[in-house]
Design a protein around this motif. Structure first.
Motif, PDB file in Angstrom:
ATOM      1  N   LEU A 193       0.836  -1.193   0.000  1.00 30.56           N
ATOM      2  CA  LEU A 193       0.000   0.000   0.000  1.00 30.56           C
ATOM      3  C   LEU A 193       0.870   1.241   0.000  1.00 30.56           C
ATOM      4  O   LEU A 193       1.923   1.269   0.625  1.00 30.56           O
ATOM      5  CB  LEU A 193      -0.908   0.014   1.230  1.00 30.56           C
ATOM      6  N   ASN A 194       0.407   2.250  -0.721  1.00 29.68           N
ATOM      7  CA  ASN A 194       1.096   3.534  -0.763  1.00 29.68           C
ATOM      8  C   ASN A 194       0.141   4.560  -0.166  1.00 29.68           C
ATOM      9  O   ASN A 194      -0.844   4.944  -0.792  1.00 29.68           O
ATOM     10  CB  ASN A 194       1.458   3.899  -2.205  1.00 29.68           C
ATOM     11  N   TYR A 195       0.451   4.990   1.049  1.00 33.81           N
ATOM     12  CA  TYR A 195      -0.449   5.913   1.734  1.00 33.81           C
ATOM     13  C   TYR A 195      -0.395   7.325   1.151  1.00 33.81           C
ATOM     14  O   TYR A 195      -1.217   8.154   1.479  1.00 33.81           O
ATOM     15  CB  TYR A 195      -0.143   5.925   3.234  1.00 33.81           C
ATOM     16  N   ARG A 196       0.542   7.576   0.259  1.00 38.92           N
ATOM     17  CA  ARG A 196       0.599   8.875  -0.420  1.00 38.92           C
ATOM     18  C   ARG A 196      -0.172   8.860  -1.741  1.00 38.92           C
ATOM     19  O   ARG A 196      -0.353   9.892  -2.366  1.00 38.92           O
ATOM     20  CB  ARG A 196       2.051   9.274  -0.678  1.00 38.92           C
ATOM     21  N   ASP A 197      -0.591   7.679  -2.148  1.00 39.93           N
ATOM     22  CA  ASP A 197      -1.377   7.521  -3.367  1.00 39.93           C
ATOM     23  C   ASP A 197      -2.740   8.185  -3.159  1.00 39.93           C
ATOM     24  O   ASP A 197      -3.335   8.077  -2.091  1.00 39.93           O
ATOM     25  CB  ASP A 197      -1.557   6.036  -3.670  1.00 39.93           C
ATOM     26  N   ILE A 237      -7.563   3.152  -0.315  1.00 45.37           N
ATOM     27  CA  ILE A 237      -6.857   1.913   0.016  1.00 45.37           C
ATOM     28  C   ILE A 237      -7.526   0.705  -0.632  1.00 45.37           C
ATOM     29  O   ILE A 237      -6.851  -0.170  -1.186  1.00 45.37           O
ATOM     30  CB  ILE A 237      -6.776   1.726   1.550  1.00 45.37           C
ATOM     31  N   GLN A 272      -6.450   0.322  -4.163  1.00 47.10           N
ATOM     32  CA  GLN A 272      -5.081  -0.171  -4.273  1.00 47.10           C
ATOM     33  C   GLN A 272      -5.047  -1.689  -4.067  1.00 47.10           C
ATOM     34  O   GLN A 272      -4.345  -2.406  -4.789  1.00 47.10           O
ATOM     35  CB  GLN A 272      -4.180   0.511  -3.252  1.00 47.10           C
ATOM     36  N   ILE A 285      -4.954  -3.012   8.310  1.00 44.33           N
ATOM     37  CA  ILE A 285      -6.071  -2.135   7.958  1.00 44.33           C
ATOM     38  C   ILE A 285      -7.382  -2.800   8.369  1.00 44.33           C
ATOM     39  O   ILE A 285      -7.408  -3.976   8.724  1.00 44.33           O
ATOM     40  CB  ILE A 285      -6.096  -1.785   6.455  1.00 44.33           C
ATOM     41  N   THR A 343     -12.367  -2.796   4.647  1.00 47.05           N
ATOM     42  CA  THR A 343     -11.672  -2.303   3.453  1.00 47.05           C
ATOM     43  C   THR A 343     -11.358  -3.469   2.520  1.00 47.05           C
ATOM     44  O   THR A 343     -11.558  -3.384   1.303  1.00 47.05           O
ATOM     45  CB  THR A 343     -10.383  -1.562   3.853  1.00 47.05           C
TER      46      THR A 343
END
Length: 120
Positions: free
Chosen positions: A4-8, A12, A15, A47, A51
């Motif tokens: 996961l890229n939390y800046r994307d 979530i 992703q 998470i 989700t």
């Protein structure tokens, strides 16, 4: 498996959905191979299980996975067999092709990319 890229900017669940779809399409998950349980994958990625469940539900709706009550979720043998999904991907491809043409990419360069993708 999935990172996961939390800046994307994408949510979530998208992703996760995209990561699982890529694994299925590229053969990382074979036909009828069991996916991790919702709880196990949620714990692995730290998470909320809701989700993961949302990603699984959407993948099932698109035909990439199927669920067997009491057994879990599995990669579909005919992943992406949904005509609606195919039409959406074709629409996206047309948009990308128009942009690539605008940027000066030639038909020969595109042909080479297609041959590379199909391994021919």
């Amino acid at each position: 498996m999935i990172s996961l890229n939390y800046r994307d900017s994408r949510p979530i669940y998208e992703q996760i959905k995209d990561g699982l779809r890529k694994l299925i399409v590229t053969g990382g998950l074979g036909p009828d191979e069991k996916l991790p349980s919702v709880r196990a994958l949620a714990a692995q990625l730290a998470i909320n299980p809701n989700t993961i469940q949302r990603a699984y539900n959407e993948l099932e709706g698109e035909g990439y996975i199927y669920s067997v009550p009491g057994k879990g979720s599995f990669a579909s043998a005919n992943a992406g067999g949904d005509d609606g999904r195919r039409q959406e991907l074709e629409r996206q491809l047309r948009e990308l092709l128009a942009e690539l043409r605008y940027l000066g990419v030639t038909a020969e360069e595109l042909s080479a990319l297609v041959k590379e993708a199909y391994g021919t």
